[in-house]
Design a protein around this motif. Structure first.
Motif, mmCIF file in Angstrom:
data_model
loop_
_atom_site.group_PDB
_atom_site.id
_atom_site.type_symbol
_atom_site.label_atom_id
_atom_site.label_comp_id
_atom_site.label_asym_id
_atom_site.label_seq_id
_atom_site.Cartn_x
_atom_site.Cartn_y
_atom_site.Cartn_z
ATOM 1 N N GLU A 187 2.762 103.508 3.135
ATOM 2 C CA GLU A 187 3.581 104.875 3.524
ATOM 3 C C GLU A 187 2.697 106.101 3.530
ATOM 4 O O GLU A 187 2.982 106.954 4.335
ATOM 5 N N ALA A 188 1.960 106.147 2.453
ATOM 6 C CA ALA A 188 0.841 107.348 2.673
ATOM 7 C C ALA A 188 0.090 107.560 3.815
ATOM 8 O O ALA A 188 -0.106 108.466 4.322
ATOM 9 N N ALA A 191 2.706 109.083 6.543
ATOM 10 C CA ALA A 191 3.600 109.917 6.089
ATOM 11 C C ALA A 191 3.445 111.159 6.911
ATOM 12 O O ALA A 191 4.425 111.942 7.529
ATOM 13 N N LEU A 194 4.709 110.538 10.511
ATOM 14 C CA LEU A 194 6.082 110.515 10.797
ATOM 15 C C LEU A 194 6.768 112.020 10.548
ATOM 16 O O LEU A 194 7.686 112.270 11.016
ATOM 17 N N ASN A 195 6.172 112.907 9.550
ATOM 18 C CA ASN A 195 6.667 114.196 9.305
ATOM 19 C C ASN A 195 6.828 114.802 10.646
ATOM 20 O O ASN A 195 7.928 115.747 10.853
ATOM 21 N N PHE A 206 15.427 108.964 10.721
ATOM 22 C CA PHE A 206 14.259 108.257 10.544
ATOM 23 C C PHE A 206 14.610 107.742 9.171
ATOM 24 O O PHE A 206 14.589 108.552 8.069
ATOM 25 N N SER A 208 12.078 105.059 6.092
ATOM 26 C CA SER A 208 10.792 104.444 5.670
ATOM 27 C C SER A 208 10.807 103.663 4.452
ATOM 28 O O SER A 208 11.139 104.126 3.537
ATOM 29 N N PRO B 82 6.442 108.650 -0.680
ATOM 30 C CA PRO B 82 5.842 110.010 -0.084
ATOM 31 C C PRO B 82 6.256 110.464 1.081
ATOM 32 O O PRO B 82 5.699 111.200 1.874
ATOM 33 N N THR B 83 7.276 109.868 1.724
ATOM 34 C CA THR B 83 7.629 110.160 3.225
ATOM 35 C C THR B 83 8.674 111.137 3.253
ATOM 36 O O THR B 83 9.242 111.795 2.263
ATOM 37 N N HIS B 84 9.162 111.603 4.339
ATOM 38 C CA HIS B 84 10.002 112.790 4.540
ATOM 39 C C HIS B 84 11.334 112.821 4.036
ATOM 40 O O HIS B 84 11.980 113.391 3.549
ATOM 41 N N ASP B 85 11.888 111.556 3.826
ATOM 42 C CA ASP B 85 13.197 111.113 3.331
ATOM 43 C C ASP B 85 13.168 110.871 1.719
ATOM 44 O O ASP B 85 14.117 110.498 1.106
ATOM 45 N N ASP B 86 11.976 111.211 1.233
ATOM 46 C CA ASP B 86 11.804 111.329 -0.482
ATOM 47 C C ASP B 86 11.857 112.315 -0.951
ATOM 48 O O ASP B 86 10.957 113.236 -1.194
ATOM 49 N N ALA B 121 0.214 113.281 1.267
ATOM 50 C CA ALA B 121 1.620 112.635 0.887
ATOM 51 C C ALA B 121 1.541 111.977 -0.437
ATOM 52 O O ALA B 121 2.576 111.836 -1.324
#
Lengths: 251, 251
Positions: A187-188, A191, A194-195, A206, A208, B82-86, B121
């Protein structure tokens, strides 16, 4: 969560209230949430909240009032049998300041079915919040009761599923379009990319999700929308930005 | 629900917040609720509410504030990657009007573990609500973060379980005593008897659960209490009133 410009359907949102001490104490594993989540999604309805609460009059009442005003349609599961801990109908009546009333269709049904065995406990199940609709039924089990926008289901999964199938087409609305992108990455790694894509695509949601123990891919990114063209644009943008060598498949 | 006179333990109640669009949309079946419900019960803690909510800042914040004041201990699951939805950490910080702060232990850990790969991230995962405790950890995974009475778990079941095992003994309290009575009967047959016994036994909680498709028994009645003597009295009373020929077994 559900932006009006991204969803023009009349039924957009749902909430689910699971009523039962047996779920909270781990005696029984809830199966109804996953069933309804899957069904509602396939019908195009956004399930926005699931609440699991005890067989407690005050909690049922509060949750029913809150959910009924917050969501287009509400489902409850559990607490509709003949024993002392079955107080869902009472809780919903209390929430809206209406009385419990013996429903004539239910009363007749139970008398026909049980004859002399139709005691006080059985007939308790004919008492529903005043103004409830009874959905026509052909199965051997108890009818489905609907009060305002609240569908009142039994807790036993087989019965809940039978009853849901009686009414599922009432909820069908514009569907979600979904793509899954399987990635060989962490994910790192993705990220930041994706942002950027998330920011630019309002009507696409979205997600992940890390996957453990798979040699082929380690993340699934989901992209979904009610607007197919918007999904296509977002997907193209994302695939254009991701390094080609980490994309395992798209489905 | 939990009467003070029936439970003298210091940790009595818990609430669980499951954060994740993937559960609400049926993409993933929640396993964390059942795991934690079972564990908490075996430790003597009453789980009083489970709430499944989307990856939405406002909803996470509201629910965290509500649960933290309503229950002795709160668990959250999901939204810590680490992603936008976290956005779980951000939601909890917002709930209590505190800032996100980079935790020195987490910062050092991530730098050691990832070296040059510790990008923005990754380092986002070191940002926790100001005042959080980091629980010591020996596993390869991310540490467990505790803010006030809120234990912040990852959503992946294996990780959640590993981390819960680090702290489970913190929650152990006086246990529940439970008896199950298996009956060859319908709920309607026993409802009146059960009602009388329920009324008279304040510190005992009764449940009644129909079982489908079993030739030997059709109901399980559960009786449980934190006071063993009260359970014994209630059980004796119930068994004295039920017709002997419907009692299949007691366990």
């Amino acid at each position: 969560m559900v932006m009006t410009k991204c969803d023009q359907a009349s039924i957009k949102t749902a909430g689910l209230i699971i009523i039962g001490n047996e779920i909270l104490s781990g005696k029984t594993q809830d199966q109804n949430s996953f069933f309804l989540a899957t069904e509602l999604r396939s019908l195009g309805v956004s399930l926005l909240r699931i609440s699991v609460i005890p067989d407690d009059l005050e909690m049922i009442s509060k949750e029913a009032a809150l959910f009924s005003s917050a969501f287009d349609v509400v489902f409850t599961s559990g607490g509709v049998g003949p024993t002392h801990d079955d107080i869902t109908m009472e809780g919903i009546a209390k929430a809206f300041g209406v009385q419990l009333m013996r429903h004539p269709v239910l009363e007749r049904t139970f008398h026909e079915r049980y004859g002399k065995a139709a005691n006080v406990a059985i007939m308790k199940m004919a008492d529903v919040p005043a103004g409830s609709e009874v959905v026509e039924f052909e199965t051997r089990n108890f009818p489905l009761v609907v009060f305002r926008n609240i569908y009142i289901f039994p807790g036993i999964p087989r019965y809940l599923q039978e009853k849901f199938n009686l009414v599922r087409e009432r909820f069908r609305t514009s569907v979600f379009f979904l793509k899954r992108i399987y990635l060989r990455a962490t994910e790192a790694d993705i990220a930041a990319i994706l942002n950027v894509v998330v920011e630019k695509n309002d009507c696409v949601t979205f997600g992940s999700y890390p996957i453990l123990g798979n040699d082929d891919y380690q993340i699934i990114v989901t992209a979904e929308s009610k607007i197919e063209a918007d999904l296509a644009v977002a997907l193209e943008e994302l695939l254009g930005k991701l390094p080609g060598n980490i994309i395992v498949k798209i489905a």
